[in-house]
Design a protein around this motif. Sequence first.
Motif, PDB file in Angstrom:
ATOM      1  N   ASP A   1     -45.223  25.118  88.575  1.00  0.00           N
ATOM      2  CA  ASP A   1     -43.692  24.911  87.971  1.00  0.00           C
ATOM      3  C   ASP A   1     -43.497  26.323  86.943  1.00  0.00           C
ATOM      4  O   ASP A   1     -42.290  26.678  86.963  1.00  0.00           O
ATOM      5  CB  ASP A   1     -43.927  23.721  87.355  1.00  0.00           C
ATOM      6  CG  ASP A   1     -43.348  22.424  87.726  1.00  0.00           C
ATOM      7  OD1 ASP A   1     -43.391  22.482  89.729  1.00  0.00           O
ATOM      8  OD2 ASP A   1     -43.505  21.364  88.029  1.00  0.00           O
ATOM      9  N   TYR A   2     -44.021  26.790  86.403  1.00  0.00           N
ATOM     10  CA  TYR A   2     -44.122  27.955  85.027  1.00  0.00           C
ATOM     11  C   TYR A   2     -44.934  28.736  85.165  1.00  0.00           C
ATOM     12  O   TYR A   2     -45.157  30.241  84.765  1.00  0.00           O
ATOM     13  CB  TYR A   2     -44.762  27.064  83.616  1.00  0.00           C
ATOM     14  CG  TYR A   2     -43.661  25.758  82.946  1.00  0.00           C
ATOM     15  CD1 TYR A   2     -42.172  25.798  82.402  1.00  0.00           C
ATOM     16  CD2 TYR A   2     -44.902  24.500  83.563  1.00  0.00           C
ATOM     17  CE1 TYR A   2     -41.823  24.238  82.954  1.00  0.00           C
ATOM     18  CE2 TYR A   2     -43.666  23.717  83.026  1.00  0.00           C
ATOM     19  CZ  TYR A   2     -42.744  23.317  83.094  1.00  0.00           C
ATOM     20  OH  TYR A   2     -42.044  22.056  82.389  1.00  0.00           O
ATOM     21  N   CYS A  15     -48.936  30.306  82.506  1.00  0.00           N
ATOM     22  CA  CYS A  15     -48.573  28.766  81.713  1.00  0.00           C
ATOM     23  C   CYS A  15     -49.584  28.198  81.482  1.00  0.00           C
ATOM     24  O   CYS A  15     -50.233  27.602  81.096  1.00  0.00           O
ATOM     25  CB  CYS A  15     -46.676  28.002  81.987  1.00  0.00           C
ATOM     26  SG  CYS A  15     -46.998  26.251  81.027  1.00  0.00           S
ATOM     27  N   GLY A  16     -50.377  27.800  83.182  1.00  0.00           N
ATOM     28  CA  GLY A  16     -51.774  27.072  82.924  1.00  0.00           C
ATOM     29  C   GLY A  16     -52.770  28.025  82.067  1.00  0.00           C
ATOM     30  O   GLY A  16     -53.617  27.712  80.993  1.00  0.00           O
ATOM     31  N   ILE A  56     -55.021  15.644  71.628  1.00  0.00           N
ATOM     32  CA  ILE A  56     -54.640  16.485  72.764  1.00  0.00           C
ATOM     33  C   ILE A  56     -52.996  16.139  73.635  1.00  0.00           C
ATOM     34  O   ILE A  56     -51.992  16.610  73.613  1.00  0.00           O
ATOM     35  CB  ILE A  56     -55.418  16.620  74.346  1.00  0.00           C
ATOM     36  CG1 ILE A  56     -56.823  17.236  73.623  1.00  0.00           C
ATOM     37  CG2 ILE A  56     -54.766  16.785  75.031  1.00  0.00           C
ATOM     38  CD1 ILE A  56     -58.198  17.567  75.035  1.00  0.00           C
ATOM     39  N   GLN A  57     -53.095  14.428  73.198  1.00  0.00           N
ATOM     40  CA  GLN A  57     -51.972  13.716  73.715  1.00  0.00           C
ATOM     41  C   GLN A  57     -50.133  13.787  72.402  1.00  0.00           C
ATOM     42  O   GLN A  57     -49.520  14.035  73.046  1.00  0.00           O
ATOM     43  CB  GLN A  57     -52.215  12.283  73.606  1.00  0.00           C
ATOM     44  CG  GLN A  57     -52.910  11.726  74.789  1.00  0.00           C
ATOM     45  CD  GLN A  57     -53.120  10.428  74.793  1.00  0.00           C
ATOM     46  OE1 GLN A  57     -53.011   9.791  73.536  1.00  0.00           O
ATOM     47  NE2 GLN A  57     -53.367   9.607  75.494  1.00  0.00           N
ATOM     48  N   ASN A  58     -51.289  14.556  71.527  1.00  0.00           N
ATOM     49  CA  ASN A  58     -50.187  15.348  70.045  1.00  0.00           C
ATOM     50  C   ASN A  58     -49.738  16.457  69.954  1.00  0.00           C
ATOM     51  O   ASN A  58     -48.955  16.468  69.758  1.00  0.00           O
ATOM     52  CB  ASN A  58     -51.129  14.721  69.233  1.00  0.00           C
ATOM     53  CG  ASN A  58     -50.841  13.143  69.008  1.00  0.00           C
ATOM     54  OD1 ASN A  58     -50.239  11.948  68.947  1.00  0.00           O
ATOM     55  ND2 ASN A  58     -51.537  12.458  67.808  1.00  0.00           N
ATOM     56  N   MET A  59     -50.307  17.450  71.137  1.00  0.00           N
ATOM     57  CA  MET A  59     -50.281  18.537  70.680  1.00  0.00           C
ATOM     58  C   MET A  59     -49.125  19.096  71.540  1.00  0.00           C
ATOM     59  O   MET A  59     -48.855  17.977  73.026  1.00  0.00           O
ATOM     60  CB  MET A  59     -51.749  19.179  71.573  1.00  0.00           C
ATOM     61  CG  MET A  59     -51.535  20.363  71.884  1.00  0.00           C
ATOM     62  SD  MET A  59     -52.915  21.194  72.660  1.00  0.00           S
ATOM     63  CE  MET A  59     -52.966  20.637  74.128  1.00  0.00           C
ATOM     64  N   ARG A  60     -48.470  19.953  72.007  1.00  0.00           N
ATOM     65  CA  ARG A  60     -47.101  20.570  71.958  1.00  0.00           C
ATOM     66  C   ARG A  60     -47.550  21.457  71.992  1.00  0.00           C
ATOM     67  O   ARG A  60     -47.976  22.146  71.083  1.00  0.00           O
ATOM     68  CB  ARG A  60     -45.515  19.693  72.051  1.00  0.00           C
ATOM     69  CG  ARG A  60     -45.305  18.453  71.410  1.00  0.00           C
ATOM     70  CD  ARG A  60     -45.409  18.156  72.960  1.00  0.00           C
ATOM     71  NE  ARG A  60     -44.569  16.791  72.853  1.00  0.00           N
ATOM     72  CZ  ARG A  60     -45.980  15.686  72.842  1.00  0.00           C
ATOM     73  NH1 ARG A  60     -47.171  15.747  72.495  1.00  0.00           N
ATOM     74  NH2 ARG A  60     -45.290  14.437  72.626  1.00  0.00           N
ATOM     75  N   GLU A  84     -39.210  29.483  76.093  1.00  0.00           N
ATOM     76  CA  GLU A  84     -38.842  28.369  75.937  1.00  0.00           C
ATOM     77  C   GLU A  84     -39.075  26.980  76.257  1.00  0.00           C
ATOM     78  O   GLU A  84     -38.367  25.810  76.159  1.00  0.00           O
ATOM     79  CB  GLU A  84     -37.041  28.795  76.356  1.00  0.00           C
ATOM     80  CG  GLU A  84     -36.526  30.206  75.895  1.00  0.00           C
ATOM     81  CD  GLU A  84     -35.140  30.138  76.489  1.00  0.00           C
ATOM     82  OE1 GLU A  84     -34.654  29.569  77.843  1.00  0.00           O
ATOM     83  OE2 GLU A  84     -34.350  30.867  76.674  1.00  0.00           O
ATOM     84  N   LYS A  85     -40.213  26.937  77.312  1.00  0.00           N
ATOM     85  CA  LYS A  85     -40.286  25.732  77.436  1.00  0.00           C
ATOM     86  C   LYS A  85     -41.447  24.855  76.216  1.00  0.00           C
ATOM     87  O   LYS A  85     -42.642  25.880  76.036  1.00  0.00           O
ATOM     88  CB  LYS A  85     -41.021  25.689  78.950  1.00  0.00           C
ATOM     89  CG  LYS A  85     -39.815  26.069  80.032  1.00  0.00           C
ATOM     90  CD  LYS A  85     -39.174  24.632  80.207  1.00  0.00           C
ATOM     91  CE  LYS A  85     -38.205  25.931  81.750  1.00  0.00           C
ATOM     92  NZ  LYS A  85     -37.099  24.697  81.718  1.00  0.00           N
TER      93      LYS A  85
END
Length: 425
Positions: free
Chosen positions: A312-313, A317-318, A371-375, A380-381
């Motif tokens: 997708d990105y 991004c990966g 990790i779950q709380n990580m953004r 811009e994504k």
Amino acid sequence: MKKVQGSLYFSLILMTWIPLVGFAIIILGFSARTLKASMEEEVEEALRNLGISIMETYETAYPGDYRINQDGHVLKGDYALYDDYSLIDHIKEETGVEVSLLYGNTRMLTTIRNQDNERIGGTLVSDVVVEHVLDGGEAFFSNELSIFDEKYYGCYLPLVNSDDSVVGMLFVGKQQKEVNGKVAHVINQIIAIGFIALILAAVFSVCFTKSIITSINRMMEFLRKVASGDLSARQDERLIARNDEIGEMGRLALTVQRSLRQLIEKDGLTDLYNRRSGEGRLRELEKNAKESDDTFSVALGDIDFFKKFNDDYGHECGDVVLKKVAECFQQHFQKCDGYSIRWGGEEFLLVFIGLHRDQALLETEKILTSIQNMRVTYGEKVVSVTMTFGVAEHKKDETIERLVKRADDSLYKGKALGRNQITLG
């Protein structure tokens, strides 16, 4: 290698010794020449003063001019000197200095004796002496006089009558072997002192050279281990502590080791241990566990739907996602004994040292929560990340392959159950 070390050792010794010995020879030669010249000046001055004293003594004791009577005998005023050796013999006995009274160029009174122990009265002096003293009316000193094959330092002083005419001369001389003996004695003392100084310098240079060679050998041994693949080799602390160029070389060698370890052991993208070095560390843990009751656990984790980030990105991004996940692992292991390994692609192996399965589960839950709380921001994504883990504890005499296989089985069980969770193996 030993030949190089030996060559360097002796080269350093020679570099120290050759200048020292050369300097010592130069100093000794210069000292000997200076000392001899100084002694000759002192002898000349002493002989001149002694000669003047003798002439003044004669002048005081026997007023009048020097002359020759009809019998060919020398007189001083009205006193016949030809058979009076008391003064010059006394001086010879007290000082060791030979004395001769000459009328014209002929010895009339003298303390000098030949091989038959006879005084050498009536003998003549050289034309050079006549030219300087009788003709020139000046004192003459020579260090090249030879009397019966004996070398002398001699001083000739003009005998001047009341009409200022030079009618003869007074000779005072000292054998060179006496002066040379004193010079030799002083030079021997200088040689002895110089030899002691050279010995001390030699001991210092050997100790200093050994210190340098020992430090170089320590550094070579360290580099030899690194070159053979032992990137955990320890640099000698004494070498690192040196505050000179060799110490700097040792610290640079340590920096090279760390750089090589970084290149060889760490994954270039995430800065985590790569699989090769990680497996080596696991082997060490396995070995220690066999020799003791120590235990450890692992958690094999996989980023959920990682392919979607790339599709997708894009792969960039990966890569950002992989780096952010690795940062979470590194932050956690700053407070927990263990480390993380990039096992392959988006798969990571977490190693918990000294923890049983349930303890490792709790630590893995903390990591998953982080990790779950990580953004992750990419352009811009803003994307979120989850992971699935399989946890397994090492069993006594279990191989690393078997341990990882159990963790892997648990991981796939968690994926089958919906991902974003931790399962026990």
